[in-house]
Design a protein around this motif. Structure first.
Motif, short mmCIF file in Angstrom:
data_model
loop_
_atom_site.label_atom_id
_atom_site.label_comp_id
_atom_site.label_asym_id
_atom_site.label_seq_id
_atom_site.Cartn_x
_atom_site.Cartn_y
_atom_site.Cartn_z
N ARG A 1 0.82 -1.21 0.00
CA ARG A 1 0.00 0.00 0.00
C ARG A 1 0.86 1.26 0.00
N PRO A 2 1.64 1.50 -1.04
CA PRO A 2 2.48 2.71 -1.06
C PRO A 2 1.66 3.99 -1.02
N ASP A 3 0.41 3.94 -1.47
CA ASP A 3 -0.44 5.14 -1.45
C ASP A 3 -0.88 5.50 -0.03
N ALA A 4 -0.62 4.61 0.93
CA ALA A 4 -0.98 4.87 2.33
C ALA A 4 0.13 5.61 3.07
N VAL A 5 1.19 6.01 2.36
CA VAL A 5 2.33 6.70 2.96
C VAL A 5 2.56 8.01 2.21
N GLN A 6 2.58 9.12 2.93
CA GLN A 6 2.87 10.44 2.36
C GLN A 6 4.13 11.01 3.01
N VAL A 7 5.07 11.47 2.19
CA VAL A 7 6.24 12.19 2.69
C VAL A 7 5.85 13.65 2.82
N VAL A 8 5.99 14.22 4.04
CA VAL A 8 5.50 15.58 4.29
C VAL A 8 6.59 16.54 4.79
N GLY A 9 7.78 16.03 5.13
CA GLY A 9 8.80 16.93 5.65
C GLY A 9 10.17 16.29 5.67
N LEU A 10 11.18 17.15 5.77
CA LEU A 10 12.58 16.72 5.89
C LEU A 10 13.16 17.43 7.11
N VAL A 11 13.58 16.66 8.10
CA VAL A 11 14.09 17.21 9.36
C VAL A 11 15.60 17.16 9.37
N LEU A 12 16.21 18.28 9.73
CA LEU A 12 17.66 18.41 9.83
C LEU A 12 18.03 18.57 11.29
N LYS A 13 18.99 17.76 11.74
CA LYS A 13 19.43 17.82 13.13
C LYS A 13 20.93 17.60 13.20
N GLN A 14 21.59 18.30 14.11
CA GLN A 14 23.03 18.13 14.28
C GLN A 14 23.32 16.88 15.10
N LEU A 15 24.30 16.13 14.65
CA LEU A 15 24.77 14.96 15.41
C LEU A 15 25.61 15.46 16.57
N GLY A 16 25.26 15.05 17.77
CA GLY A 16 25.98 15.47 18.96
C GLY A 16 26.73 14.32 19.61
N PRO A 17 27.56 14.62 20.60
CA PRO A 17 28.33 13.56 21.27
C PRO A 17 27.46 12.56 22.01
N GLU A 18 26.21 12.94 22.29
CA GLU A 18 25.31 12.04 23.02
C GLU A 18 24.62 11.04 22.11
N HIS A 19 24.82 11.13 20.80
CA HIS A 19 24.13 10.25 19.86
C HIS A 19 24.99 9.05 19.51
N PRO A 20 24.58 7.85 19.89
CA PRO A 20 25.36 6.66 19.53
C PRO A 20 25.21 6.32 18.05
N THR A 21 26.28 5.82 17.46
CA THR A 21 26.22 5.31 16.09
C THR A 21 26.81 3.91 16.10
#
Length: 379
Positions: A345-365
Motif C-alpha cells: 500500500r504505497p499510497d498509504a504513505v505520504q512524505v511531508v517533511g525533511l528534518v535536519l538535526k546536528q549529530l551530537g556527542p550524546e548520539h550513539p552510532t
C-alpha cells in the motif's frame, strides 16, 4: 569501478587498512596461495599495511602473507615476496576528479580515520573520537594497549563523550535556521533550487530542547528535539497529493544519495512491496541516516524524512535484525512497536517533511550492513 575507501583495522589490526570497493560493497583480498579479488566480510586476508615511500607514494604489504602488492603496465596485478622496492609496487591515491592526494599524518599511525569533532571526557593521551569514510561507527584509542577500538554498546556505557573541535551550532535557536541550512549545506541548496523546499514555507518548523524529550508514546510518531523541519509535498507514489488528516506521524532514515528522489517521488516499496517506517525519530537518526553532512567547523548533520501513514495500513513489530540494545537509542517507544511495516500500500504513505538535526556527542552510532550499504551508495 575504480573507487575504494580505506577502512581502518581495530584491535590487533590497528594500523592496518581494508580497501572497500564502493561499487560492489566488498573488500580487496589476497590469499597465500595467490588468489586475489573482492569479497564480503572481515577476514585476515583483507588487511594491508600502507608503507609511505614519499609524500604521495606508498607500497602495500599484505599483512597475512607479508607479500607486496604490484601492478604491471601490461595489466597484471598480484603480490610477491622481496625486500627490494620496484616501480610497479608504488601506488598513489587520487580523488574522484583525478586529483592526486598526499598521505596525510594519521592519528597514531592509523590511515583511514577522520575526526568527529567530539572527544573522550577522560585524561588520556589521545582524547579525540574518530570515524571512518562510512561514518557508520566511532572509534577511540585505548590508553592501555594503544589499540583502536570501535565504540560499541559496551563502550557506550563506559565512555563519556563531549564536544571537542566541533561545537553545538544550536540550529533551532538561530534567527533564520532554514535559510542558514540552505546556504551552508549543498544538498539542501540543491533541493531549494529544484523547488522542493523553501526557507519561507509556512509549514516549516523548529523543535526546541524539550519538544519530544519527556513525551510519552501514545501511538503517534515522537517529535524530535533541537532540530528544524522543511515542509515537503505531500508526495506519495511519485505524485503530489493533498494532505490527509488523521494519519499517523512516522519517520524514515534515508541514505543521502536517495534524499532528492524521495523528496520528489515519495517512498517507494522495495522488491517485496514493503516500506519501513518508525514512530521513533532517534532510531533512524542514529542508525540509518548516513553519511553525515559536514559543514565548515566540523559540525555534522543528518536528515530524516517525516511521513504520514494511514491508520491500519501498517504492521507493528520490533527490529528483526536485533543488532543493538535499542534502549540506548530510544527510551520511549516500546521495542515491539519500533518498526512499522507497510506492505502493498504505497499510497498509504505520504512524505511531508525533511528534518535536519546536528549529530551530537550524546548520539550513539553503530555499524551494521544497511548503513555500510547506504554509505557505499552515497560516497
Amino acid at each position: 569501478e575504480h573507487l575504494f575507501v580505506l577502512i581502518p583495522g581495530i584491535g590487533e589490526r590497528t594500523g592496518l587498512v581494508k580497501f572497500h570497493h564502493l561499487r560492489t560493497n566488498k573488500c580487496l583480498f589476497f590469499t597465500r596461495d595467490g588468489n586475489m579479488g573482492v569479497f564480503e566480510g572481515d577476514r585476515p586476508e583483507f588487511y594491508f599495511q600502507v608503507l609511505p615511500q614519499g609524500p604521495d607514494t606508498f607500497v602495500l604489504q599484505h599483512q597475512d602473507s607479508q607479500m607486496l602488492l604490484y601492478s604491471n603496465a601490461d595489466g597484471r596485478l598480484g603480490c610477491f615476496y622481496g625486500e627490494e622496492r620496484y616501480d610497479d609496487q608504488l601506488f598513489q591515491l587520487e580523488d574522484r576528479t583525478g586529483q592526486l592526494l598526499q598521505l596525510l599524518d594519521s592519528p597514531c599511525g592509523c590511515i583511514g580515520l577522520r575526526g568527529t569533532g567530539f572527544r573522550w571526557l577522560a585524561d588520556v593521551p589521545e582524547p579525540r573520537i574518530f570515524t571512518d569514510a562510512f561514518q557508520a561507527a566511532q572509534y577511540i584509542f585505548d590508553p592501555g594497549s594503544s589499540y583502536l577500538l570501535e565504540i560499541g554498546e559496551q563502550l557506550m556505557l563506559q565512555v563519556s563523550v563531549t564536544w571537542g573541535e566541533a561545537r553545538d551550532m544550536c540550529l533551532h535557536e538561530m534567527d533564520r535556521p532554514h535559510a542558514w541550512a540552505i546556504e551552508h549545506i549543498p544538498l539542501l541548496r540543491q533541493l531549494a533550487d529544484a523547488g522542493l523546499i523553501s526557507s519561507s514555507h509556512q509549514g516549516n518548523a523548529s523543535y526546541g530542547d524539550s519538544e519530544g524529550e519527556f513525551e510519552e508514546f501514545a501511538g503517534d510518531g515522537m517529535l524530535p528535539t533541537r532540530a528544524i523541519k522543511f515542509a515537503l509535498g505531500p508526495v506519495s507514489s511519485g505524485e503530489r497529493v493533498p494532505p490527509r488528516g488523521g494519519w499517523k506521524r512516522a519517520w524514515h532514515g534515508p541514505s543521502l544519495h536517495a534524499v532528492e528522489a524521495i523528496a520528489r517521488r515519495g517512498l517507494l516499496a522495495d522488491a517485496k512491496g514493503r516500506i519501513f517506517l518508525t514512530p521513533s525519530f532517534e532510531y533512524p537518526f542514529c542508525l540509518y541516516s548516513v553519511p553525515d553532512i559536514v559543514v565548515a567547523g566540523g559540525a555534522r548533520f543528518r536528515v530524516v524524512f517525516e511521513v504520514r501513514v494511514a491508520p491500519g495500513a501498517f504492521w507493528e513489530h520490533g527490529d528483526h535484525y536485533d543488532f543493538c540494545q535499542l534502549w540506548l537509542i530510544e527510551g520511549c517507544v516500546p521495542p515491539e512497536k519500533l518498526e512499522w511495516e507497510v506492505v502493498g500500500r504505497p499510497d498509504a504513505v505520504q512524505v511531508v517533511g525533511l528534518v535536519l538535526k546536528q549529530l551530537g556527542p550524546e548520539h550513539p552510532t553503530l555499524r551494521h550492513d544497511t548503513v555500510v550499504r547506504h554509505a557505499c551508495q552515497s560516497l
